[in-house]
Scaffold this motif. Structure first.
Motif, PDB file in Angstrom:
ATOM      1  N   UNK A  40       0.830  -1.211   0.000  1.00 12.83           N
ATOM      2  CA  UNK A  40       0.000   0.000   0.000  1.00 12.83           C
ATOM      3  C   UNK A  40       0.863   1.258   0.000  1.00 12.83           C
ATOM      4  N   UNK A  41       1.947   1.224   0.795  1.00 13.58           N
ATOM      5  CA  UNK A  41       2.827   2.394   0.857  1.00 13.58           C
ATOM      6  C   UNK A  41       3.513   2.626  -0.494  1.00 13.58           C
ATOM      7  N   UNK A  42       3.949   1.550  -1.150  1.00 18.98           N
ATOM      8  CA  UNK A  42       4.587   1.692  -2.460  1.00 18.98           C
ATOM      9  C   UNK A  42       3.612   2.223  -3.507  1.00 18.98           C
ATOM     10  N   UNK A  43       2.372   1.747  -3.487  1.00 15.51           N
ATOM     11  CA  UNK A  43       1.369   2.243  -4.437  1.00 15.51           C
ATOM     12  C   UNK A  43       1.103   3.717  -4.205  1.00 15.51           C
ATOM     13  N   UNK A  44       0.987   4.108  -2.950  1.00 11.64           N
ATOM     14  CA  UNK A  44       0.749   5.511  -2.617  1.00 11.64           C
ATOM     15  C   UNK A  44       1.922   6.378  -3.070  1.00 11.64           C
ATOM     16  N   UNK A  45       3.143   5.895  -2.849  1.00  7.02           N
ATOM     17  CA  UNK A  45       4.333   6.632  -3.257  1.00  7.02           C
ATOM     18  C   UNK A  45       4.406   6.773  -4.776  1.00  7.02           C
ATOM     19  N   UNK A  46       4.059   5.724  -5.507  1.00  5.06           N
ATOM     20  CA  UNK A  46       4.066   5.778  -6.971  1.00  5.06           C
ATOM     21  C   UNK A  46       3.021   6.771  -7.474  1.00  5.06           C
ATOM     22  N   UNK A  47       1.847   6.790  -6.842  1.00  5.05           N
ATOM     23  CA  UNK A  47       0.793   7.716  -7.252  1.00  5.05           C
ATOM     24  C   UNK A  47       1.206   9.165  -7.008  1.00  5.05           C
ATOM     25  N   UNK A  48       1.829   9.436  -5.867  1.00  4.82           N
ATOM     26  CA  UNK A  48       2.270  10.816  -5.584  1.00  4.82           C
ATOM     27  C   UNK A  48       3.383  11.221  -6.545  1.00  4.82           C
ATOM     28  N   UNK A  49       4.281  10.297  -6.892  1.00  6.75           N
ATOM     29  CA  UNK A  49       5.351  10.622  -7.838  1.00  6.75           C
ATOM     30  C   UNK A  49       4.761  10.949  -9.204  1.00  6.75           C
ATOM     31  N   UNK A  50       3.742  10.199  -9.606  1.00  9.74           N
ATOM     32  CA  UNK A  50       3.104  10.441 -10.898  1.00  9.74           C
ATOM     33  C   UNK A  50       2.423  11.819 -10.911  1.00  9.74           C
ATOM     34  N   UNK A  51       1.752  12.174  -9.800  1.00 14.74           N
ATOM     35  CA  UNK A  51       1.095  13.488  -9.704  1.00 14.74           C
ATOM     36  C   UNK A  51       2.122  14.609  -9.745  1.00 14.74           C
ATOM     37  N   UNK A  52       3.236  14.431  -9.032  1.00 14.83           N
ATOM     38  CA  UNK A  52       4.284  15.453  -9.031  1.00 14.83           C
ATOM     39  C   UNK A  52       4.877  15.623 -10.429  1.00 14.83           C
ATOM     40  N   UNK A  53       5.059  14.522 -11.148  1.00 15.32           N
ATOM     41  CA  UNK A  53       5.602  14.594 -12.502  1.00 15.32           C
ATOM     42  C   UNK A  53       4.653  15.341 -13.425  1.00 15.32           C
ATOM     43  N   UNK A  54       3.355  15.026 -13.322  1.00 13.22           N
ATOM     44  CA  UNK A  54       2.359  15.709 -14.156  1.00 13.22           C
ATOM     45  C   UNK A  54       2.328  17.195 -13.840  1.00 13.22           C
ATOM     46  N   UNK A  55       2.387  17.559 -12.554  1.00 16.88           N
ATOM     47  CA  UNK A  55       2.370  18.972 -12.160  1.00 16.88           C
ATOM     48  C   UNK A  55       3.602  19.691 -12.712  1.00 16.88           C
ATOM     49  N   UNK A  56       4.766  19.070 -12.620  1.00 19.02           N
ATOM     50  CA  UNK A  56       5.996  19.675 -13.115  1.00 19.02           C
ATOM     51  C   UNK A  56       5.927  19.862 -14.625  1.00 19.02           C
ATOM     52  N   UNK A  57       5.466  18.825 -15.335  1.00 22.35           N
ATOM     53  CA  UNK A  57       5.383  18.903 -16.796  1.00 22.35           C
ATOM     54  C   UNK A  57       4.399  19.983 -17.238  1.00 22.35           C
ATOM     55  N   UNK A  58       3.258  20.091 -16.563  1.00 20.86           N
ATOM     56  CA  UNK A  58       2.280  21.112 -16.952  1.00 20.86           C
ATOM     57  C   UNK A  58       2.810  22.515 -16.663  1.00 20.86           C
ATOM     58  N   UNK A  59       3.623  22.642 -15.621  1.00 15.07           N
ATOM     59  CA  UNK A  59       4.162  23.953 -15.244  1.00 15.07           C
ATOM     60  C   UNK A  59       5.302  24.369 -16.174  1.00 15.07           C
ATOM     61  N   UNK A  60       6.233  23.458 -16.461  1.00 17.49           N
ATOM     62  CA  UNK A  60       7.440  23.808 -17.213  1.00 17.49           C
ATOM     63  C   UNK A  60       7.354  23.510 -18.713  1.00 17.49           C
ATOM     64  N   UNK A  61       6.520  22.585 -19.106  1.00 15.70           N
ATOM     65  CA  UNK A  61       6.427  22.209 -20.521  1.00 15.70           C
ATOM     66  C   UNK A  61       4.974  22.340 -20.977  1.00 15.70           C
TER      67      UNK A  61
END
Length: 172
Positions: free
Chosen positions: A24-45
Motif C-alpha cells: 500500500x505504501x509503495x502504491x501511494x508513493x508511486x501515485x504521488x510521484x506520478x502526480x508530481x511529474x504531471x504537475x511539473x510537466x504542466x508547469x514547465x512544458x
C-alpha cells in the motif's frame, strides 16, 4: 518475562500484514510521484499548439532542432572546459608532488637478532648462522711505556763521549 517462540501461523500472518502495508505504501508513493511529474510537466512544458497546418509544424520542429543544437554546443563547450580544468588540476598536482619530493616514512625501530635478519633477507631456504660478535675486531689498548725519570746527570754521563753517541745511534 519469559520469551516464548512464535508459532508459524502467527509468524506468517504478521509477515503477510507487513507485506500488505508495504505494498500500500509503495502504491501511494508511486501515485504521488506520478502526480508530481504531471504537475511539473504542466508547469514547465506547456502543451504544443498543433492546431496549425503542416508548414507551422515544420517551423516548430526546426526551432526545436535549433534549440537542441544550441544546447548540445553549450554542453560540448562546458565539457571541454571541464576537461581542460581537470587536466590543469592533474598537472598542478604532479608539480606539487615534484616540489615536495618523496616523503620518507617514519621508520620504526625493529629489534631483530642477526639470525632473524639473515633469514628475513635470504629466505627460509638458507639456514645460516653467523656470530657477528665473534667476527668483530678485538681492539686492545696499547700501554705506553713511560721512561722512568731518573737522574739526568747519569744520562748525560752515559751519552758523553764517542761511546755515548754510538750507543744513541745504535739504539735508534
Amino acid at each position: 518475562m519469559s520469551e516464548k517462540k512464535m508459532n508459524s501461523s502467527r509468524r506468517s500472518h504478521l509477515k503477510s500484514l507487513m507485506l500488505s502495508i508495504a505494498k500500500n505504501m509503495l502504491e501511494l508513493e508511486a501515485a504521488t510521484a506520478k502526480k508530481e511529474k504531471e504537475a511539473y510537466m504542466s508547469e514547465n512544458c506547456p502543451e504544443p499548439d498543433l492546431s496549425g497546418g503542416l508548414a507551422e509544424l515544420q517551423e516548430m520542429i526546426k526551432k526545436l532542432g535549433q534549440t537542441v543544437d544550441k544546447v548540445d554546443e553549450e554542453r560540448y563547450d562546458v565539457e571541454a572546459k571541464v576537461k581542460k580544468a581537470d587536466k590543469e588540476i592533474e598537472d598542478l598536482k604532479l608539480k606539487v608532488v615534484d616540489l615536495q619530493g618523496m616523503k620518507k616514512p617514519a621508520l620504526k625501530k625493529v629489534r631483530l637478532s642477526a639470525d632473524a635478519m639473515l633469514s628475513a633477507l635470504l629466505g627460509s631456504k638458507h639456514k645460516v648462522t653467523i656470530d657477528f660478535k665473534a667476527n668483530l675486531k678485538q681492539v686492545k689498548k696499547e700501554v705506553k711505556e713511560e721512561e722512568e725519570v731518573g737522574d739526568w746527570r747519569k744520562n748525560i754521563d752515559e751519552q758523553a763521549g764517542m761511546d755515548g753517541r754510538k750507543k744513541k745511534f745504535e739504539s735508534a
